[in-house]
Scaffold this active site. Sequence first.
Site, PDB file in Angstrom:
ATOM      1  N   HIS A  14       0.790  -1.230   0.000  1.00  0.00           N
ATOM      2  CA  HIS A  14       0.000   0.000   0.000  1.00  0.00           C
ATOM      3  C   HIS A  14       0.820   1.277   0.000  1.00  0.00           C
ATOM      4  CE1 HIS A  14       0.648  -0.380   4.407  1.00  0.00           C
ATOM      5  NE2 HIS A  14       0.554   0.931   4.408  1.00  0.00           N
ATOM      6  N   HIS A  52       2.982  10.614   6.056  1.00  0.00           N
ATOM      7  CA  HIS A  52       2.579  10.295   7.421  1.00  0.00           C
ATOM      8  C   HIS A  52       3.795   9.886   8.238  1.00  0.00           C
ATOM      9  CE1 HIS A  52      -1.792   9.225   6.027  1.00  0.00           C
ATOM     10  NE2 HIS A  52      -1.564  10.529   6.084  1.00  0.00           N
TER      11      HIS A  52
END
Length: 288
Positions: A92, A148
């Site tokens: 991902h 992130h």
Amino acid sequence: MARTSTSLIYRIISLILLIFLYETIGEENLYHSSGGTASWVNTYKECGGKRQSPISLPSAAKAKAQEKFPKFERNNMYDSIPDFYKLTKNYHTIQMEPRFGSGDRPNFTGGPLHNTYILEQLHFHWAAEDEDGCEHSVDGRKASMEAHAVHFNSKYNNIGDALSKSDGLVVVAYFYNASDDVKNSAMDALTNSFAYIYGGKTNVTKKTKRFPISKLIPEIHHGYLTYPGSLTTPPCSESVTWIVYETPIPISHKNIGRFREFYKINPYLKNNFRPLQELNDRVIIGRP
């Protein structure tokens, strides 16, 4: 008898291969499987919870709740040059972990936090188009990419222990906007190293050109939003305090193009972002 045994062995091997193929396709199809991201809840119940991320945010100045939090306090490891970065290509994202021979790790506290949080890894979300590449939106707008910085609470032994705790994780989100004539030697060094993971290997430890991780995720003291949320990928653990820096950082078209090259290896790694989730009864706090 020998033929029967051989046949049974082949059947067992075939079954193992089918299970492996099924699991691999499931991982590679994280964002584009039948039912899409909405189907995650079928396997991961917490993905259907009431404090899921990402969400639509107002600007810090327009947030109904506002606080003048104290400044964040970072240790000097964010500005230190690591021995190397471990680069990981998974189903991902692209992930990087700074490794220091001293065993010390970047950590920070302050702002809305009541504990010290240790940096575990930095990963990225992007899309095929510049205007739709991040997960959160601010005032209805999205940036080209979202980074992130995942931290875990230092009162727990590791991120695995922290994952199930309501105060376990802090994720600091940074937006990146594609732009012309942008120079960022750290981002250049990171994307140049992608050549080592474009191939079949998923976990690569490579001594690339080293730089302080603060060159990618600068220190912030204001102009951010915070709210209680979750991981944006399964298992969608609702253990995250989000700190979202609202001012985008420029990134060159060349560098963001290198992130997009990964879809040629994994077609499902083209738009690796989760759709916006419901706010429900959560309060978003702005620090203008």
